[in-house]
Write a protein that holds these residues in place. Structure first.
Motif, PDB file in Angstrom:
ATOM      1  N   VAL A  52       0.841  -1.202   0.000  1.00  0.00           N
ATOM      2  CA  VAL A  52       0.000   0.000   0.000  1.00  0.00           C
ATOM      3  C   VAL A  52       0.874   1.250   0.000  1.00  0.00           C
ATOM      4  CG1 VAL A  52      -1.618   1.361   1.378  1.00  0.00           C
ATOM      5  CG2 VAL A  52      -2.025  -1.074   1.040  1.00  0.00           C
ATOM      6  N   MET A  53       1.900   1.242   0.840  1.00  0.00           N
ATOM      7  CA  MET A  53       2.828   2.369   0.907  1.00  0.00           C
ATOM      8  C   MET A  53       3.588   2.545  -0.408  1.00  0.00           C
ATOM      9  SD  MET A  53       6.130   2.880   3.395  1.00  0.00           S
ATOM     10  CE  MET A  53       7.012   1.579   2.506  1.00  0.00           C
ATOM     11  N   LEU A  54       4.049   1.424  -0.984  1.00  0.00           N
ATOM     12  CA  LEU A  54       4.806   1.480  -2.231  1.00  0.00           C
ATOM     13  C   LEU A  54       3.954   1.986  -3.394  1.00  0.00           C
ATOM     14  CD1 LEU A  54       6.939  -1.794  -2.217  1.00  0.00           C
ATOM     15  CD2 LEU A  54       7.779   0.545  -2.115  1.00  0.00           C
ATOM     16  N   PHE A  55       2.717   1.542  -3.456  1.00  0.00           N
ATOM     17  CA  PHE A  55       1.852   1.952  -4.549  1.00  0.00           C
ATOM     18  C   PHE A  55       1.549   3.449  -4.494  1.00  0.00           C
ATOM     19  CE2 PHE A  55      -0.224  -2.512  -5.054  1.00  0.00           C
ATOM     20  CZ  PHE A  55       1.000  -3.000  -5.473  1.00  0.00           C
ATOM     21  N   GLU A  56       1.485   3.987  -3.269  1.00  0.00           N
ATOM     22  CA  GLU A  56       1.203   5.411  -3.107  1.00  0.00           C
ATOM     23  C   GLU A  56       2.414   6.268  -3.437  1.00  0.00           C
ATOM     24  OE1 GLU A  56      -0.164   5.719   0.888  1.00  0.00           O
ATOM     25  OE2 GLU A  56      -2.202   5.012   0.434  1.00  0.00           O
ATOM     26  N   GLN A  57       3.620   5.771  -3.118  1.00  0.00           N
ATOM     27  CA  GLN A  57       4.850   6.532  -3.351  1.00  0.00           C
ATOM     28  C   GLN A  57       5.908   5.620  -3.988  1.00  0.00           C
ATOM     29  OE1 GLN A  57       5.724   7.969   0.625  1.00  0.00           O
ATOM     30  NE2 GLN A  57       4.571   9.856   0.288  1.00  0.00           N
ATOM     31  N   PRO A  58       5.807   5.379  -5.299  1.00  0.00           N
ATOM     32  CA  PRO A  58       6.784   4.512  -5.965  1.00  0.00           C
ATOM     33  C   PRO A  58       8.204   5.060  -5.858  1.00  0.00           C
ATOM     34  CG  PRO A  58       4.882   4.941  -7.375  1.00  0.00           C
ATOM     35  CD  PRO A  58       4.782   5.881  -6.224  1.00  0.00           C
ATOM     36  N   SER A  59       9.150   4.177  -5.581  1.00  0.00           N
ATOM     37  CA  SER A  59      10.547   4.574  -5.452  1.00  0.00           C
ATOM     38  C   SER A  59      11.443   3.451  -5.970  1.00  0.00           C
ATOM     39  CB  SER A  59      10.896   4.879  -3.992  1.00  0.00           C
ATOM     40  OG  SER A  59      12.292   4.927  -3.798  1.00  0.00           O
ATOM     41  N   PRO A  60      12.406   3.766  -6.831  1.00  0.00           N
ATOM     42  CA  PRO A  60      13.299   2.709  -7.326  1.00  0.00           C
ATOM     43  C   PRO A  60      14.131   2.090  -6.206  1.00  0.00           C
ATOM     44  CG  PRO A  60      14.101   4.885  -7.962  1.00  0.00           C
ATOM     45  CD  PRO A  60      12.736   5.074  -7.411  1.00  0.00           C
ATOM     46  N   TRP A  61      14.454   2.896  -5.184  1.00  0.00           N
ATOM     47  CA  TRP A  61      15.273   2.399  -4.081  1.00  0.00           C
ATOM     48  C   TRP A  61      14.490   1.412  -3.214  1.00  0.00           C
ATOM     49  CZ3 TRP A  61      20.070   3.314  -5.064  1.00  0.00           C
ATOM     50  CH2 TRP A  61      20.433   4.482  -5.738  1.00  0.00           C
ATOM     51  N   GLU A 119       7.919   0.349 -11.215  1.00  0.00           N
ATOM     52  CA  GLU A 119       6.509   0.470 -10.853  1.00  0.00           C
ATOM     53  C   GLU A 119       6.121  -0.743  -9.993  1.00  0.00           C
ATOM     54  OE1 GLU A 119       3.109   1.946 -10.148  1.00  0.00           O
ATOM     55  OE2 GLU A 119       4.400   3.046 -11.568  1.00  0.00           O
ATOM     56  N   PRO A 120       5.907  -0.533  -8.671  1.00  0.00           N
ATOM     57  CA  PRO A 120       5.732  -1.672  -7.757  1.00  0.00           C
ATOM     58  C   PRO A 120       4.503  -2.530  -8.042  1.00  0.00           C
ATOM     59  CG  PRO A 120       5.250   0.405  -6.649  1.00  0.00           C
ATOM     60  CD  PRO A 120       5.850   0.756  -7.969  1.00  0.00           C
ATOM     61  N   SER A 121       3.443  -1.910  -8.580  1.00  0.00           N
ATOM     62  CA  SER A 121       2.224  -2.687  -8.833  1.00  0.00           C
ATOM     63  C   SER A 121       2.415  -3.711  -9.941  1.00  0.00           C
ATOM     64  CB  SER A 121       1.066  -1.746  -9.196  1.00  0.00           C
ATOM     65  OG  SER A 121       1.372  -1.006 -10.367  1.00  0.00           O
ATOM     66  N   VAL A 122       3.475  -3.549 -10.744  1.00  0.00           N
ATOM     67  CA  VAL A 122       3.780  -4.500 -11.807  1.00  0.00           C
ATOM     68  C   VAL A 122       5.007  -5.339 -11.459  1.00  0.00           C
ATOM     69  CG1 VAL A 122       4.320  -4.783 -14.255  1.00  0.00           C
ATOM     70  CG2 VAL A 122       2.807  -2.930 -13.518  1.00  0.00           C
ATOM     71  N   MET A 123       6.079  -4.667 -11.068  1.00  0.00           N
ATOM     72  CA  MET A 123       7.344  -5.336 -10.811  1.00  0.00           C
ATOM     73  C   MET A 123       7.263  -6.375  -9.695  1.00  0.00           C
ATOM     74  SD  MET A 123      10.589  -5.955 -11.084  1.00  0.00           S
ATOM     75  CE  MET A 123      11.558  -4.738 -11.961  1.00  0.00           C
ATOM     76  N   ILE A 124       6.722  -5.990  -8.562  1.00  0.00           N
ATOM     77  CA  ILE A 124       6.753  -6.880  -7.394  1.00  0.00           C
ATOM     78  C   ILE A 124       5.895  -8.129  -7.577  1.00  0.00           C
ATOM     79  CG2 ILE A 124       6.192  -7.047  -4.931  1.00  0.00           C
ATOM     80  CD1 ILE A 124       7.206  -4.179  -4.657  1.00  0.00           C
ATOM     81  N   PRO A 125       4.650  -8.035  -8.082  1.00  0.00           N
ATOM     82  CA  PRO A 125       3.898  -9.273  -8.312  1.00  0.00           C
ATOM     83  C   PRO A 125       4.569 -10.214  -9.306  1.00  0.00           C
ATOM     84  CG  PRO A 125       2.423  -7.388  -8.326  1.00  0.00           C
ATOM     85  CD  PRO A 125       3.819  -6.841  -8.335  1.00  0.00           C
ATOM     86  N   LEU A 126       5.097  -9.651 -10.407  1.00  0.00           N
ATOM     87  CA  LEU A 126       5.772 -10.491 -11.396  1.00  0.00           C
ATOM     88  C   LEU A 126       7.022 -11.132 -10.807  1.00  0.00           C
ATOM     89  CD1 LEU A 126       5.572  -8.452 -14.726  1.00  0.00           C
ATOM     90  CD2 LEU A 126       4.224 -10.446 -14.051  1.00  0.00           C
ATOM     91  N   ALA A 127       7.841 -10.333 -10.127  1.00  0.00           N
ATOM     92  CA  ALA A 127       9.064 -10.861  -9.522  1.00  0.00           C
ATOM     93  C   ALA A 127       8.733 -11.952  -8.512  1.00  0.00           C
ATOM     94  CB  ALA A 127       9.843  -9.733  -8.846  1.00  0.00           C
TER      95      ALA A 127
END
Length: 240
Positions: A52-61, A119-127
């Motif tokens: 939830v936090m990541l989706f609100e404030q995407p960050s590469p780090w 983009e966490p909503s795409v990267m993290i589920p796929l990874a």
């Protein structure tokens, strides 16, 4: 999409208690199932808040940090059957890094055309899906390779048998999809209102990328084990 309340979710305790009862009556360890289920629930709730936090404030780090935690945990879990034998952790980490990274690039850039890689909503589920499949393949490959060498097989025979064993779940999934079951991602998209035909395309991407990541991960793991002469130390340990 139907909403699930926390109270309704408590009914999910039934299958956990059912399997724990089987363990108990067959002189197993029901605590293993109970603790695993409790850990799963706590981990998923914690991840939910993080996402939830990541989706609100995407960050590469932050996305990179999450991926680092994921690959570290996957590497450690992958070598669980052979953790008593040194020399497996580093090959597992490298195999996951290369195999999953390669297929994430294909999925994100070539198939989906994502502009922002983190983009966490795409990267993290796929990874997560790629790591899970590759982790299981690497774990099976490592265990079969170790067992084959202990049984006296030569390195080539042990490697081939291990690779075949690692790929059995992936090939079975390809054969069963659509006939035996609808996979998780496709089911989730359909439940959320996405057209089944769009969900099918996503699922084809997931399954082909998971197949490639798993196969490449297992192959890289076995190649490294042979290159690092792990077979020699295993045969010395069993007196062969």
């Amino acid at each position: 999409m139907h909403s699930i309340s926390w109270l309704s979710l408590s009914w999910c305790l039934i299958p956990v208690l059912l399997i724990s009862t089987v363990y108990f009556y067959w002189n197993g360890k029901p605590t293993e199932v109970l603790l695993s289920a409790a850990r799963m629930a706590l981990q998923l709730v914690a991840v939910g808040y993080v996402l939830v936090m990541l989706f609100e404030q995407p960050s590469p780090w932050i996305t990179g940090l999450v991926l680092t935690v994921m690959i570290s945990a996957a590497s450690w879990i992958a070598i669980r059957p052979v953790r008593h034998q040194p020399g497996f952790l580093r090959p597992a980490f490298i195999a996951l890094l290369v195999a999953v990274g390669f297929h994430l690039v294909i999925a994100l850039k070539l198939v989906l055309g994502v502009e922002t890689w983190y983009e966490p909503s795409v990267m993290i589920p796929l990874a997560g899906m790629f790591y899970a499949n590759s982790m299981n393949a690497i774990s099976l490959a490592a265990e079969r390779y170790y067992s084959g060498l202990k049984e006296g097989k030569d390195e080539n025979a042990a490697r081939m048998a291990a690779f075949h064993a690692a790929m059995i779940p992936q090939v079975n999934s390809l054969l069963a999809v659509g006939l035996v079951a609808l996979p998780g991602m496709m089911t989730g998209q359909i439940l959320s209102g996405v057209s089944p035909l769009i969900a099918v395309r996503y699922q084809i991407m997931i399954m082909t990328m998971a197949l490639g990541a798993s196969g490449l991960g297992a192959a890289l793991m076995l190649w490294q084990l042979g290159r690092n002469k792990i077979s020699v130390s295993i045969k010395q340990a069993v007196g062969r």
